[in-house]
Motif scaffolding. Structure first.
Motif, PDB file in Angstrom:
ATOM      1  N   LEU A 176       0.995  -1.242   0.029  1.00 36.07           N
ATOM      2  CA  LEU A 176       0.144   0.084  -0.039  1.00 36.07           C
ATOM      3  C   LEU A 176       0.819   1.374   0.007  1.00 36.07           C
ATOM      4  O   LEU A 176       0.788   2.140  -0.764  1.00 36.07           O
ATOM      5  N   ALA A 177       2.031   1.257   0.807  1.00 31.26           N
ATOM      6  CA  ALA A 177       2.992   2.298   0.907  1.00 31.26           C
ATOM      7  C   ALA A 177       3.540   2.684  -0.596  1.00 31.26           C
ATOM      8  O   ALA A 177       3.616   3.714  -0.881  1.00 31.26           O
ATOM      9  N   LEU A 178       4.095   1.543  -1.023  1.00 30.08           N
ATOM     10  CA  LEU A 178       4.463   1.558  -2.438  1.00 30.08           C
ATOM     11  C   LEU A 178       3.615   2.146  -3.529  1.00 30.08           C
ATOM     12  O   LEU A 178       3.813   3.189  -4.152  1.00 30.08           O
ATOM     13  N   ALA A 179       2.245   1.767  -3.480  1.00 31.63           N
ATOM     14  CA  ALA A 179       1.283   2.262  -4.421  1.00 31.63           C
ATOM     15  C   ALA A 179       0.978   3.705  -4.125  1.00 31.63           C
ATOM     16  O   ALA A 179       0.795   4.274  -5.106  1.00 31.63           O
ATOM     17  N   ALA A 180       0.976   4.117  -3.116  1.00 33.00           N
ATOM     18  CA  ALA A 180       0.671   5.612  -2.690  1.00 33.00           C
ATOM     19  C   ALA A 180       1.895   6.476  -2.733  1.00 33.00           C
ATOM     20  O   ALA A 180       1.946   7.592  -2.465  1.00 33.00           O
ATOM     21  N   ASP A 181       3.196   5.941  -3.215  1.00 40.95           N
ATOM     22  CA  ASP A 181       4.335   6.655  -3.296  1.00 40.95           C
ATOM     23  C   ASP A 181       4.803   7.163  -1.994  1.00 40.95           C
ATOM     24  O   ASP A 181       5.253   8.370  -1.958  1.00 40.95           O
ATOM     25  N   ILE A 182       4.777   6.337  -0.926  1.00 36.75           N
ATOM     26  CA  ILE A 182       5.056   6.682   0.307  1.00 36.75           C
ATOM     27  C   ILE A 182       6.290   5.904   0.829  1.00 36.75           C
ATOM     28  O   ILE A 182       6.308   4.787   0.912  1.00 36.75           O
ATOM     29  N   GLU A 183       7.624   6.292   0.820  1.00 37.05           N
ATOM     30  CA  GLU A 183       8.666   5.736   0.975  1.00 37.05           C
ATOM     31  C   GLU A 183       8.860   4.962   2.656  1.00 37.05           C
ATOM     32  O   GLU A 183       8.921   4.004   2.607  1.00 37.05           O
ATOM     33  N   PHE A 212       6.802   3.940   5.289  1.00 36.08           N
ATOM     34  CA  PHE A 212       5.737   3.918   5.996  1.00 36.08           C
ATOM     35  C   PHE A 212       5.422   2.508   6.476  1.00 36.08           C
ATOM     36  O   PHE A 212       6.137   1.391   5.834  1.00 36.08           O
ATOM     37  N   SER A 213       5.027   2.108   7.714  1.00 38.93           N
ATOM     38  CA  SER A 213       4.820   0.884   8.288  1.00 38.93           C
ATOM     39  C   SER A 213       3.794   0.844   8.966  1.00 38.93           C
ATOM     40  O   SER A 213       2.787   2.010   9.599  1.00 38.93           O
ATOM     41  N   THR A 214       3.511  -0.224   9.536  1.00 42.29           N
ATOM     42  CA  THR A 214       2.173  -0.141  10.671  1.00 42.29           C
ATOM     43  C   THR A 214       2.566   0.556  11.727  1.00 42.29           C
ATOM     44  O   THR A 214       1.938   0.992  12.689  1.00 42.29           O
ATOM     45  N   HIS A 215       3.897   0.646  12.162  1.00 42.12           N
ATOM     46  CA  HIS A 215       4.604   1.524  13.394  1.00 42.12           C
ATOM     47  C   HIS A 215       4.135   2.969  13.278  1.00 42.12           C
ATOM     48  O   HIS A 215       3.875   3.584  14.117  1.00 42.12           O
ATOM     49  N   THR A 216       4.160   3.383  11.691  1.00 39.02           N
ATOM     50  CA  THR A 216       3.792   4.678  11.434  1.00 39.02           C
ATOM     51  C   THR A 216       2.367   5.104  11.924  1.00 39.02           C
ATOM     52  O   THR A 216       2.303   6.194  12.297  1.00 39.02           O
ATOM     53  N   THR A 217       1.433   4.294  11.769  1.00 40.66           N
ATOM     54  CA  THR A 217       0.015   4.481  12.231  1.00 40.66           C
ATOM     55  C   THR A 217       0.112   4.566  13.809  1.00 40.66           C
ATOM     56  O   THR A 217      -0.818   5.368  14.406  1.00 40.66           O
ATOM     57  N   ARG A 218       0.817   4.079  14.539  1.00 41.81           N
ATOM     58  CA  ARG A 218       0.890   4.258  16.020  1.00 41.81           C
ATOM     59  C   ARG A 218       1.355   5.789  16.272  1.00 41.81           C
ATOM     60  O   ARG A 218       0.878   6.248  17.005  1.00 41.81           O
ATOM     61  N   HIS A 219       2.282   5.971  15.485  1.00 36.08           N
ATOM     62  CA  HIS A 219       2.799   7.456  15.582  1.00 36.08           C
ATOM     63  C   HIS A 219       1.516   8.549  15.305  1.00 36.08           C
ATOM     64  O   HIS A 219       1.186   9.264  15.914  1.00 36.08           O
ATOM     65  N   LEU A 220       0.726   8.135  14.152  1.00 35.72           N
ATOM     66  CA  LEU A 220      -0.191   8.949  13.775  1.00 35.72           C
ATOM     67  C   LEU A 220      -1.508   8.910  14.734  1.00 35.72           C
ATOM     68  O   LEU A 220      -1.891   9.730  15.163  1.00 35.72           O
TER      69      LEU A 220
END
Length: 92
Positions: free
Chosen positions: A5-12, A14-22
């Motif tokens: 999903l991150a690659l498809a959105a062109d976000i270098e 990004f991980s499941t851990h990123t959602t924790r930060h968000l």
């Protein structure tokens, strides 16, 4: 799945851990207290929680401005009350 999903959105970066930060940052933006966020996140120390919360300088400045406006309004109200009270004492 997350990487795809991150690659498809062109976000270098990004991980499941990123959602924790968000999520924890969003809770801070909604006005949750630090200890509440730490408890929600399962952190024993608030220092750990602080590493997850990323507020911008603009967000912090807006919060400070709002707090200062509240303090100023309280001071004006308090001083106006004291002035009115002094005026009624002088009139006696």
């Amino acid at each position: 799945m997350t990487i795809a999903l991150a690659l498809a959105a062109d976000i270098e970066r990004f991980s499941t851990h990123t959602t924790r930060h968000l999520c924890l940052t969003d809770l801070a933006r909604m006005g949750w207290e630090l200890h509440e966020i730490a408890t929600f996140a399962g952190h024993r120390q608030t220092d750990s929680t602080l590493q997850y919360i990323h507020l911008s300088g603009r967000e912090l400045a807006d919060k400070l401005r709002g707090g200062m406006e509240h303090i100023h309004a309280w001071r004006v109200q308090t001083l106006a009350g004291e002035t009115a009270q002094l005026g009624s004492e002088v009139a006696r």
